[in-house]
Structure formats: C-alpha cells, structure tokens
Design a protein around this motif. Structure first.
Motif, PDB file in Angstrom:
ATOM      1  N   GLU B 100      37.556  11.226   7.665  1.00  0.00           N
ATOM      2  CA  GLU B 100      38.587  10.501   6.770  1.00  0.00           C
ATOM      3  C   GLU B 100      38.225  11.093   5.205  1.00  0.00           C
ATOM      4  O   GLU B 100      39.303  11.484   4.533  1.00  0.00           O
ATOM      5  N   GLU B 101      37.178  11.357   5.103  1.00  0.00           N
ATOM      6  CA  GLU B 101      36.680  11.632   3.797  1.00  0.00           C
ATOM      7  C   GLU B 101      36.093  12.806   3.477  1.00  0.00           C
ATOM      8  O   GLU B 101      35.145  12.986   2.502  1.00  0.00           O
ATOM      9  N   SER B 102      35.966  13.875   4.416  1.00  0.00           N
ATOM     10  CA  SER B 102      35.101  15.069   4.202  1.00  0.00           C
ATOM     11  C   SER B 102      35.818  16.454   4.643  1.00  0.00           C
ATOM     12  O   SER B 102      36.599  16.358   5.372  1.00  0.00           O
ATOM     13  N   TRP B 103      35.444  17.354   3.953  1.00  0.00           N
ATOM     14  CA  TRP B 103      36.203  18.523   4.226  1.00  0.00           C
ATOM     15  C   TRP B 103      34.928  19.645   4.607  1.00  0.00           C
ATOM     16  O   TRP B 103      33.726  19.679   4.107  1.00  0.00           O
ATOM     17  N   GLU B 104      35.265  20.598   5.426  1.00  0.00           N
ATOM     18  CA  GLU B 104      34.274  21.754   5.869  1.00  0.00           C
ATOM     19  C   GLU B 104      34.847  22.825   5.195  1.00  0.00           C
ATOM     20  O   GLU B 104      36.076  23.227   5.173  1.00  0.00           O
ATOM     21  N   GLU B 105      33.473  23.353   4.709  1.00  0.00           N
ATOM     22  CA  GLU B 105      33.924  24.816   3.975  1.00  0.00           C
ATOM     23  C   GLU B 105      33.847  26.026   4.937  1.00  0.00           C
ATOM     24  O   GLU B 105      32.784  26.218   5.664  1.00  0.00           O
ATOM     25  N   GLU B 106      34.941  26.801   4.839  1.00  0.00           N
ATOM     26  CA  GLU B 106      34.927  28.314   5.633  1.00  0.00           C
ATOM     27  C   GLU B 106      35.140  29.317   4.431  1.00  0.00           C
ATOM     28  O   GLU B 106      36.123  29.505   3.860  1.00  0.00           O
ATOM     29  N   VAL B 107      34.116  30.038   4.367  1.00  0.00           N
ATOM     30  CA  VAL B 107      34.200  31.291   3.460  1.00  0.00           C
ATOM     31  C   VAL B 107      35.176  32.357   3.972  1.00  0.00           C
ATOM     32  O   VAL B 107      34.913  33.031   5.088  1.00  0.00           O
ATOM     33  N   LEU B 108      36.275  32.402   3.309  1.00  0.00           N
ATOM     34  CA  LEU B 108      37.157  33.335   3.836  1.00  0.00           C
ATOM     35  C   LEU B 108      37.097  34.819   3.466  1.00  0.00           C
ATOM     36  O   LEU B 108      37.080  35.869   3.960  1.00  0.00           O
ATOM     37  N   LEU B 109      36.629  34.952   1.963  1.00  0.00           N
ATOM     38  CA  LEU B 109      36.299  36.330   1.524  1.00  0.00           C
ATOM     39  C   LEU B 109      35.073  36.234   0.622  1.00  0.00           C
ATOM     40  O   LEU B 109      34.878  35.001  -0.002  1.00  0.00           O
ATOM     41  N   ARG B 110      34.185  36.983   0.593  1.00  0.00           N
ATOM     42  CA  ARG B 110      33.144  37.156  -0.261  1.00  0.00           C
ATOM     43  C   ARG B 110      32.988  38.597  -0.846  1.00  0.00           C
ATOM     44  O   ARG B 110      33.852  39.258  -0.727  1.00  0.00           O
ATOM     45  N   ASP B 111      31.827  38.484  -1.495  1.00  0.00           N
ATOM     46  CA  ASP B 111      31.643  39.912  -2.410  1.00  0.00           C
ATOM     47  C   ASP B 111      32.845  40.214  -3.376  1.00  0.00           C
ATOM     48  O   ASP B 111      33.087  41.303  -3.607  1.00  0.00           O
ATOM     49  N   LEU B 112      33.335  39.144  -4.024  1.00  0.00           N
ATOM     50  CA  LEU B 112      34.268  39.291  -5.088  1.00  0.00           C
ATOM     51  C   LEU B 112      33.541  39.087  -6.558  1.00  0.00           C
ATOM     52  O   LEU B 112      32.845  38.007  -6.535  1.00  0.00           O
ATOM     53  N   ALA B 113      33.874  40.004  -7.455  1.00  0.00           N
ATOM     54  CA  ALA B 113      32.974  39.840  -8.574  1.00  0.00           C
ATOM     55  C   ALA B 113      33.980  38.952  -9.560  1.00  0.00           C
ATOM     56  O   ALA B 113      35.042  39.367 -10.076  1.00  0.00           O
ATOM     57  N   ALA B 114      33.515  37.624  -9.486  1.00  0.00           N
ATOM     58  CA  ALA B 114      33.953  36.634 -10.294  1.00  0.00           C
ATOM     59  C   ALA B 114      35.640  36.479 -10.231  1.00  0.00           C
ATOM     60  O   ALA B 114      36.260  36.840 -10.875  1.00  0.00           O
ATOM     61  N   PRO B 115      35.738  35.821  -8.932  1.00  0.00           N
ATOM     62  CA  PRO B 115      37.368  35.553  -8.648  1.00  0.00           C
ATOM     63  C   PRO B 115      37.799  34.479  -9.847  1.00  0.00           C
ATOM     64  O   PRO B 115      37.154  33.399  -9.620  1.00  0.00           O
ATOM     65  N   ALA B 116      38.853  34.775  -9.996  1.00  0.00           N
ATOM     66  CA  ALA B 116      39.598  33.756 -11.062  1.00  0.00           C
ATOM     67  C   ALA B 116      40.665  32.950 -10.377  1.00  0.00           C
ATOM     68  O   ALA B 116      41.008  31.787 -10.815  1.00  0.00           O
ATOM     69  N   HIS B 117      41.239  33.481  -9.266  1.00  0.00           N
ATOM     70  CA  HIS B 117      42.502  32.826  -8.646  1.00  0.00           C
ATOM     71  C   HIS B 117      42.470  33.584  -7.229  1.00  0.00           C
ATOM     72  O   HIS B 117      42.515  34.717  -7.599  1.00  0.00           O
ATOM     73  N   ALA B 118      43.239  32.745  -6.532  1.00  0.00           N
ATOM     74  CA  ALA B 118      43.445  33.272  -5.202  1.00  0.00           C
ATOM     75  C   ALA B 118      44.963  32.874  -5.000  1.00  0.00           C
ATOM     76  O   ALA B 118      45.167  31.906  -5.069  1.00  0.00           O
ATOM     77  N   THR B 119      45.835  33.763  -4.811  1.00  0.00           N
ATOM     78  CA  THR B 119      47.026  33.608  -4.513  1.00  0.00           C
ATOM     79  C   THR B 119      47.502  33.853  -2.930  1.00  0.00           C
ATOM     80  O   THR B 119      47.254  34.946  -2.498  1.00  0.00           O
ATOM     81  N   VAL B 120      47.659  32.681  -2.361  1.00  0.00           N
ATOM     82  CA  VAL B 120      48.226  32.766  -0.908  1.00  0.00           C
ATOM     83  C   VAL B 120      49.547  33.055  -0.749  1.00  0.00           C
ATOM     84  O   VAL B 120      50.400  32.254  -1.133  1.00  0.00           O
ATOM     85  N   VAL B 121      49.850  34.197   0.030  1.00  0.00           N
ATOM     86  CA  VAL B 121      51.329  34.621   0.031  1.00  0.00           C
ATOM     87  C   VAL B 121      51.215  35.629   1.128  1.00  0.00           C
ATOM     88  O   VAL B 121      50.491  36.369   1.240  1.00  0.00           O
ATOM     89  N   ASP B 122      52.387  35.417   1.930  1.00  0.00           N
ATOM     90  CA  ASP B 122      52.963  36.521   2.877  1.00  0.00           C
ATOM     91  C   ASP B 122      53.679  37.749   2.249  1.00  0.00           C
ATOM     92  O   ASP B 122      54.695  38.110   2.463  1.00  0.00           O
ATOM     93  N   ILE B 123      52.683  38.491   1.604  1.00  0.00           N
ATOM     94  CA  ILE B 123      53.103  39.732   0.713  1.00  0.00           C
ATOM     95  C   ILE B 123      53.778  40.638   1.618  1.00  0.00           C
ATOM     96  O   ILE B 123      54.719  41.376   1.270  1.00  0.00           O
ATOM     97  N   ASP B 124      53.484  40.735   2.788  1.00  0.00           N
ATOM     98  CA  ASP B 124      53.977  41.990   3.573  1.00  0.00           C
ATOM     99  C   ASP B 124      55.092  41.572   4.701  1.00  0.00           C
ATOM    100  O   ASP B 124      55.431  42.138   5.419  1.00  0.00           O
ATOM    101  N   GLU B 125      55.072  40.042   4.195  1.00  0.00           N
ATOM    102  CA  GLU B 125      56.258  39.554   5.404  1.00  0.00           C
ATOM    103  C   GLU B 125      56.254  39.631   6.619  1.00  0.00           C
ATOM    104  O   GLU B 125      57.082  40.424   7.443  1.00  0.00           O
ATOM    105  N   ASP B 126      54.627  39.704   7.164  1.00  0.00           N
ATOM    106  CA  ASP B 126      54.530  39.703   8.765  1.00  0.00           C
ATOM    107  C   ASP B 126      54.298  38.531   9.449  1.00  0.00           C
ATOM    108  O   ASP B 126      53.888  38.468  10.404  1.00  0.00           O
TER     109      ASP B 126
END
Lengths: 465, 431
Positions: B100-126
């Motif tokens: 009901e009120e809990s979320w599980e964390e899954e690290v998608l990407l690591r080793d990022l030098a201070a990420p400011a923003h993640a844009t989720v988009v199908d850039i290659d339209e696949d």
C-alpha cells in the motif's frame, strides 16, 4: 562624633545608591538569545553558552564575538540581535555596525540594511577587507537596490564607486541590459585594460557587442571568455563569514587539523582525525564524510590498505559512493599489490571523472604489462587532459606541445584533433587548424564545434585573437 | 540607641553592602524581556485537503543528495513508478510500488558523476525506454569542463552506455522533442561562471550533432513545448546565477532557432531554481512556471522576500505576462496537477531553504487554483526539509494527484532529513 556620623551616613548613601544602580543595571541587562539547542550541534552550543555568558557581563566586544560565532553558522537573526546590542553599547564600533547591516541584508530586510550601511560612512577606515571600507559599503547598498529592482538608485551607488571593479561590472551590466551598451563598453574597456583576461568583463563585452550588432567582435570576445581565468569577486558574503565559521565547534577542530597537515606527521594526523571522528559521534554532518576522507588519505600515506578498505565501507554506510571512493579503493589494492583488482576500479573512475593521475597509473601498469597500445592510449589521454587545462589557462604554447603529443600517441581521438585545431587557430596557424578540424570531423562527423569553426575558417571569418 | 552603636551599624553596613552586592550581583537574573528574534520564514494555513507522508525506498542514511524525482509508468504495467537521481551515490533508481505505502528501489544505473536529471525516452524508437542522464560531474560549484550527456540504450535486460555529449561544463537538464522530424534533445549546460543552451540534432544511430543556442552561465532547465502554437516544438530556458533571465528559442524549421529573451530581472539574488511548462490556465497554450529561491552561493542560505513562484502566462505572440503566485521562502521546485479534483490545475512547491530554525515553516505547499488562477497557498508539511525536486502524479491508482519530493541535504540544520518522500492524497478517504 556627629561630624563622623555624617561622613559615615554620606558614605552609606553614596554606596547604597551606587550598589542599587549596579543591581538595577544588572537586573535590566539585555539577554543574549541563542537558537534552540535542538537545532545546534552540541559542540557549538557549549561554545555559544560560554560566549553568551561573557556577552551578558561584557562590553561591545563580547557581544560582537557572540554575534560572529552565530553569524559563522548562519544564525543571522540571532547574530543581528548581538550586533545591534554591540552597536548600542559602542556606537563607534564599525565592525559591529557593518555586521548588523549585513545580517539585515541576509534576512531580506534590504531597506533597513541600506540605512544601517549608510550610518557606517563616518566609521569606516581604509581596510581592504570585506565590508570594512567605503567601496564595499557603497557596493553592498548598490546590491541591495538591485534586489529591490531599483535600477536608478543602484546605478547611482555604482557610479559613486568608480574604479571598484565589482561596482563597475554591475554598472556596465545595468547599462547593457537597459539598452545603453555603447556607454557600457567604455566602462568595460577601461576595466579590460586593467584586467585583460577578466571573465566577467569579457562576457559582458561579448553581450554588449552582440546587442550593438557587432557580431564578429562579439564572437572574438566570447572566444576569450573560454580561456579567461580571472574572476572578479561579486559577492563578499563568504569572505566575511568564512573566518567566523571555523572558530567554534567541530569546524574549529577541523581547522586545527588543517594546520597540522603542514607538519606532515602522519601518526599525529591520524590521532587528530580519530579525535574529531569521536567528537562527531555518527551525527549526520558534512564533516563526517570529510573526516573519513581525510582519514583515508592519511592511511594511504601510512600504507595501511586494510584500514582504508574499512573506512571506505564506513563511507558507503553513510550513503557515499563516488569516483573518489573508487579511486581510494583502487589505491588500497595498489598498496597491497593487487593490481588486477585496482585496474577495473580505475577504469570505472575514468568513466566518471577522468584525471591525469588515473591515466598515469594505468599507463604505468600497461607499460609493465608490455601492452603498448593501451599504454599509448592512456598516455595520449594524459596529454589531452594536460593540453585542455593549458588551453583554458591561455597557455597556448604548453597546450600546443601537449596536444601534439596526444595526437601522435593516438591519432584516432577526435577530441584531441579538435583541441589541436583550436590551439593552432589561436596561435595563428590557420592552415594547420583547418586540417585538424577536418581530421576531427572525419573521426566524428557530428562534432558541432569543429564543423562550425571549419565553416568559419573556410569562409575566411576567423575570430582568433 | 547610642551614637556609638549607630556608628558601628553604619560602618558594618558600609563594609557589608559592597561585599553583599559583589557576591549577589553575578547571580541576579535579568528581568528584561529577551528581544524578539526575526524570522523571514514562511508558513501557511494547514491544508484542508489531507495528505499522508510516507518514505519512498529505504530509510535515509547520512545526508542524501537527491537531485531529481519523477513520476511515470516506467515498466509499462499501468501503474506509476518513481525515478530518482541520487548524486551522493551516483545512481539513477527505479522505485516500484510494493504494498500500500511502500516502494522497492532498483538501481538502474550506477557510476554516474553527480547525475542531475534522467530523461526516460525511447530515443532510438525501438519500442523500449532508454535513459538519458544529465551529468554534472560535480554537485558543487565548478566551472571545469566536467559535464556530459550519457545515453543509456536499453538492450534486452541491460543498458549500454553512449556518451553523446562530452567536453562541456556541468549539464543540468536534457529534454527531448521533435524539432526536425525525429527526437532531438535540448541541453542545459549549467557550468558555473560559464554555461550554455545547446540543441542536439539527432543524426540517427544514436549520433547527435551539437548546436549552440545561447551562452549563459547557470542554465538550469530547458522545457520543450510548442510555445507559439505553430505546430512545431520550441525550447525555453531559465538562466540563473547573477543573470536571472528567461529565454525562448523559437523553432523556425530546418534546424533554425530564433532566440528571444522573454523576461529578466536585475535582482541578481532572485535565485531561479527551475522551469516547467504547463497550460496552467487551460487556455490551450503552454505557460511557464518558475520556482525561485536558490541562494546556495552563501555558506548558509536564508529565505528572501522575493523567493517564491512566478507564473508566466502565455499571451500569444511570444508575450509572457509574469504573475507572482507564491512567496514560499527558498522555493526550489514546482509541479502542477489537479490535487482537489475540481478540474483546474493546482501547483505544488517545495522549499530548500525556508527558515528551518522555526519549525513551523513550510517545506511542501500546494497552491489551490480557484479556476481563475487566483491561488490560495496551503501548507502540506514542514518536514523533511531541504527539498529540491518535486513531482505530481497518481501513485496509488485512485486517480488523485499525489506528491513525491527529494531532499538535497547540503546545508544546516542536518535534521528532518529525507531522501525521497511521498504525500498520498487522502481526498477520497476524507469524509
């Protein structure tokens, strides 16, 4: 006897009156107000209580000391109260008056702050420190008017402050933004004569020239911005507050550690850091991370890889995982002779934050492995990074030497060819620049900057200085 | 009493009075009233629309440094998830609902030098979601060329890293938009003393060509939308630092843009902290919303009277009329959504630097829209503090706008610390 009695009576009355005055004064004395202990680090709070008790009994100076201790930790409103009391006790105390005005400024009461800054005029000396001379005072009031969006008054204050570069900059900027770019240019050019590599004035010059439609000159100025290093201080707040922030609490201990570094006695440094770490007691503070990082650095010097790895785990538990941490871990493995564990970590560091040092370590490693291709790759990257630094520091001959080395070691790197071209162009060798841009584009046909510059060169519109 | 006795008494008094005074003086309390301590913080009436605060993911440890949170259906299962960028850990994580009120964390990407923003988009339209990460390189002020745009191409169950922009200063935002027939990218290079707005032209095969639109330090966000209603996408940008300017880049077609300065202030301390686009007045065009309240240039920040939120109403023909709709001290982020279900768009704001020494001051507020863009501010919470990013969306599938916010714990007090928190909208549960 009666005469003696009269003398005694007189003494008694005088004494009673004086002691009564002292008692009344004591009862009505102003109280220093401290922030709620809940919001203050316990080490700091102990210092505050001590300073408050001194201020309660003391003079303007004690109130100023307490005010500075509070200001150093950002308790602006509490500090304001102390400086106000200090000024009340000693209206000639310029430092107290300036600090009072500063606290008003930082808490958003700009009009009151300006009034208090203006009272300072007769009190100011010729010190060059922040807020201690007329130039800083005029500048601070000018900035207050900017915050109030009162362009006319701000301009007036900056005009009264001619030859103070921060004020000149703000004035020129106001003029550019209000459509008086031509007037601004004379101020900008006067300052550029004094500081030819000033980032602020070069950027403003580019803006002014663009506003006037002088595109080519604007481009030239903008080019210089990229290689300008001189930055005029435009905000003196940190200069004022920073010294106060390290006088008390945990920061005082950290400062003491910083002074010990010069001695280069690693055992002594380790001891001091352990002491600081104990004082921190797992409290979530930035000093927790900073102290652990310093401990790792010291253990590295003491060649103690096990302890480094233990300290890294502590940092991870604290939620820190960055390139520095990976590099420390690699360092621990290098110390223990486990290069095969260090190399993948260093490669991860390079993906995140490439440095000359890491490329150097890997180049040395591959040299030992007789892997010349990989060695040359890392040596080329070292040379490229060195060239990029020299280029941005406007040390073009040094940049040229390094970038030539970079392309010789790895001729497949478009970035190296780009900097080769840029350096050659600024040195006036346009033909070599053109060839290098072409090389860059051949390797990366989407290198926007190389494409633009090549187009300009081909069209004969070089903007190099 | 004889004269002699009186004399003796007087002598005793003359001796004792100073001694007694000297003894009792230090212990005497002050009878004066302590002066009132000024607070420039802002607090508001408690929201009548109720929310329940819950922690998203694991409990925070240390001083979390979240830079961005978003609500979106990442795994296409019909339920909204949360995406978060953690600059302290160098990760981009997905938070999926478990219970009901809990979320599980899954690290998608690591080793990022201070990420400011993640844009989720199908850039290659696949047909799958790729992730484009804006890399600052360093969270703290730094003018070196340490920024990057990293594209993580989704391939089966892994992400393949491509650096699509390098050799630039700190990158704060990347936004996708079709400017010329395929998905291109607008990039905000924040830098520090030097920055830029760039446009990355999609050349196919995950290759992008960079074009410079503006040189300006402290460019934070670059929302992409059709601001002039001519059917193509334009770019807006907010320039902060000492500049405080709002820019637009009108798409002229064929990769050409015309730059327009929409607004500026000479208040060098306004502290622009972000920019979003939304049709706030629902009149069919895209407005701009500017949260302002950054003063990280000071060792210790403090709320200022000019902090808050500006709504730039799109009046057409590239005219944007500014309206000040909030005075929340230290406002750092904004998002919009219909929180009270009345059909109009409300605004949610979070604060990074309210007067945290006054525990009443607000860290999360919502601005109730009366339908005519008159806004009433309601306080949702006073903790956690140091919030810099916020998103509105339906987290529990009941159709109401919930709130997610992330904390960047850089400044004192190091208390009421949060990493990612959610406020679940209880509108439908309140009688």
């Amino acid at each position: 006897m009666i005469k003696f009695m009269r003398i005694l009576l007189f003494l008694f009355v005088v004494e009673l009156g004086f002691c009564g005055y002292l008692v009344a004064k004591r009862l009505s004395r102003p109280l220093p107000v401290l922030p709620d202990a809940e919001f203050v680090d316990p080490l700091m709070m102990a210092d505050y209580r001590e300073l408050a008790s001194q201020a309660e009994k003391g003079s303007s100076k004690e109130w100023v000391k307490l005010g500075q201790a509070l200001l150093g930790q950002g308790y602006y409103s509490y500090a304001e109260n102390c400086f106000r009391q200090a000024v009340k006790n000693d209206p000639t105390d310029g430092l107290a008056q300036a600090s009072y005005a500063f606290c008003l400024e930082r808490t958003g009461r700009t009009q009151a702050s300006t009034r208090e800054y203006e009272k300072l005029e007769p009190l100011l000396g010729k010190k060059s420190t922040a807020f201690a001379n007329k130039k800083h005072l005029l500048y601070a009031t000018g900035r207050n008017y900017l915050r109030e969006e009162n362009a006319a008054e701000a301009e007036k204050k900056f005009r009264q402050n001619v030859d103070f570069q921060p004020a000149d900059y703000q004035l020129a900027k106001l003029l550019v933004r209000s459509g008086q770019a031509e007037s601004a240019l004379s101020i900008i050019e006067r300052n550029l004569e004094q500081s030819p590599r000033s980032l602020n004035f070069l950027a403003l010059q580019a803006q002014a020239l663009e506003t006037l439609g002088r595109e080519s000159e604007a481009k030239q100025a903008a080019e210089k911005v990229e290689r300008a290093l001189e930055i005029i201080p435009l905000n003196f707040n940190t200069e004022l507050v920073k010294p106060y922030s390290v006088r008390h609490g945990i920061e005082k201990e950290v400062e003491a550690y910083n002074h010990l570094i010069k001695r280069n006695d690693m055992d002594h440094l380790a001891e001091k850091l352990e002491e600081i770490f104990t004082l921190l007691e797992d409290r979530p503070m930035p000093q927790y991370k900073a102290t652990l990082v310093s401990m790792i650095e010291v253990e590295f010097q003491r060649k103690n890889p096990e302890r480094i790895l233990m300290l890294i785990d502590k940092l991870k538990e604290h939620g820190v995982e960055d390139a520095d941490l990976l590099q420390f871990k690699a360092g621990a493995y290098i110390l223990s002779g486990e290069m095969e564990k260090a190399v993948p970590l260093l490669q991860r560091v390079l993906k995140m934050s490439p440095t000359i040092e890491v490329h150097q370590t890997l180049a040395n490693y591959y040299e030992q492995q007789n892997d010349t291709e990989k060695r040359d790759y890392h040596q080329a990257k070292m040379a490229l990074l060195y060239a990029m630094i020299a280029y941005r520091n406007n040390q073009l001959p040094a940049a040229e030497e390094a970038i030539q080395r970079a392309v010789k070691l790895n001729s497949r790197d478009p970035q190296a060819w780009f900097y080769y071209a840029e350096t050659k162009r600024h040195l006036g060798d346009l033909k070599a620049a053109q060839t290098a841009y072409k090389q860059c584009i051949e390797l990366n046909p989407n290198h926007g900057r190389a494409l633009r510059e090549l187009e300009r060169l081909t069209a004969g519109k070089d903007a190099s200085d | 009493m004889s004269l002699k006795a009186r004399s003796i008494i007087l002598i005793c008094l003359i001796i004792f009075i100073p001694i007694v005074t000297w003894r009792i003086l230090p212990g005497l309390p002050s009878l004066g009233q302590p002066p009132e301590i000024f607070s420039g913080g802002t607090s508001y009436p408690e929201s009548q629309l109720k929310f329940k605060r819950v922690t998203v993911g694991p409990k925070p440890v240390g001083l979390p440094l979240m830079t961005n949170v978003q609500i979106l259906d990442f795994n296409d299962d019909g339920q909204n998830d949360i995406i978060g960028c953690d600059a302290g850990r160098g990760t981009v994580s997905l938070f999926t609902k478990k219970g009901e009120e809990s979320w599980e964390e899954e690290v998608l990407l690591r080793d990022l030098a201070a990420p400011a923003h993640a844009t989720v988009v199908d850039i290659d339209e696949d047909g799958d979601q790729d992730i484009i990460v804006s890399i600052l390189g360093n969270l703290l002020p730094d003018d070196r060329v340490i920024g990057r745009v990293e594209l993580y191409e989704r391939k089966e169950n892994e992400y393949v890293r491509h650096v699509i922009l390098d050799d630039v200063r700190r990158v704060a935002d990347v936004q996708p938009g079709d400017c010329d027939g395929d998905l291109d990218l607008a990039v905000a290079v924040f830098g520090y003393s030097r920055g830029a707005v760039l446009w990355l032209e999609n050349r196919g095969n995950l290759q992008f060509r960079d074009h410079e639109l503006l040189r300006a330090p402290g460019t934070i966000h670059v929302p992409v939308a059709d601001f002039d209603g001519d059917g193509d996408l334009d770019i807006a940008a907010i320039v902060s630092q000492d500049e405080e300017e709002l820019w637009a880049f009108e798409n002229l077609g064929k990769g050409q843009f015309k730059k327009r300065r929409l607004w500026m202030t000479i208040n060098l301390d306004l502290g622009s902290a972000g920019l979003i686009s939304a049709d706030l007045d629902q009149d069919g065009d895209q407005d701009l919303i500017l949260p302002a309240g950054d003063n990280l240039e000071d060792l210790d920040a403090y709320p200022q009277p000019y902090h808050g939120c500006l709504w730039f109403e799109n009046k057409g023909n590239w005219e944007f009329e500014p309206h000040r709709i909030s005075d929340l001290g230290g406002t750092y982020a904004a998002d919009v959504g219909d929180l009270d279900g009345d059909g109009d768009l409300d605004v949610v704001l979070v604060s990074m630097t309210n007067d945290w020494y006054d525990p009443k001051t607000a860290s999360v507020v919502w601005l109730e829209n009366d339908g005519k863009q008159n806004f009433q501010t309601w306080q949702i919470d006073n903790k956690p503090i140091h919030l810099v990013t916020v998103a509105v969306g339906d987290l529990n599938g009941n159709g109401d706008g919930d709130i997610v916010a992330g904390g960047l714990n850089l400044r004192k007090p190091f208390q009421r610390i949060g990493r990612i928190s959610a406020w679940l909208n209880l509108r439908k549960e309140t009688p």
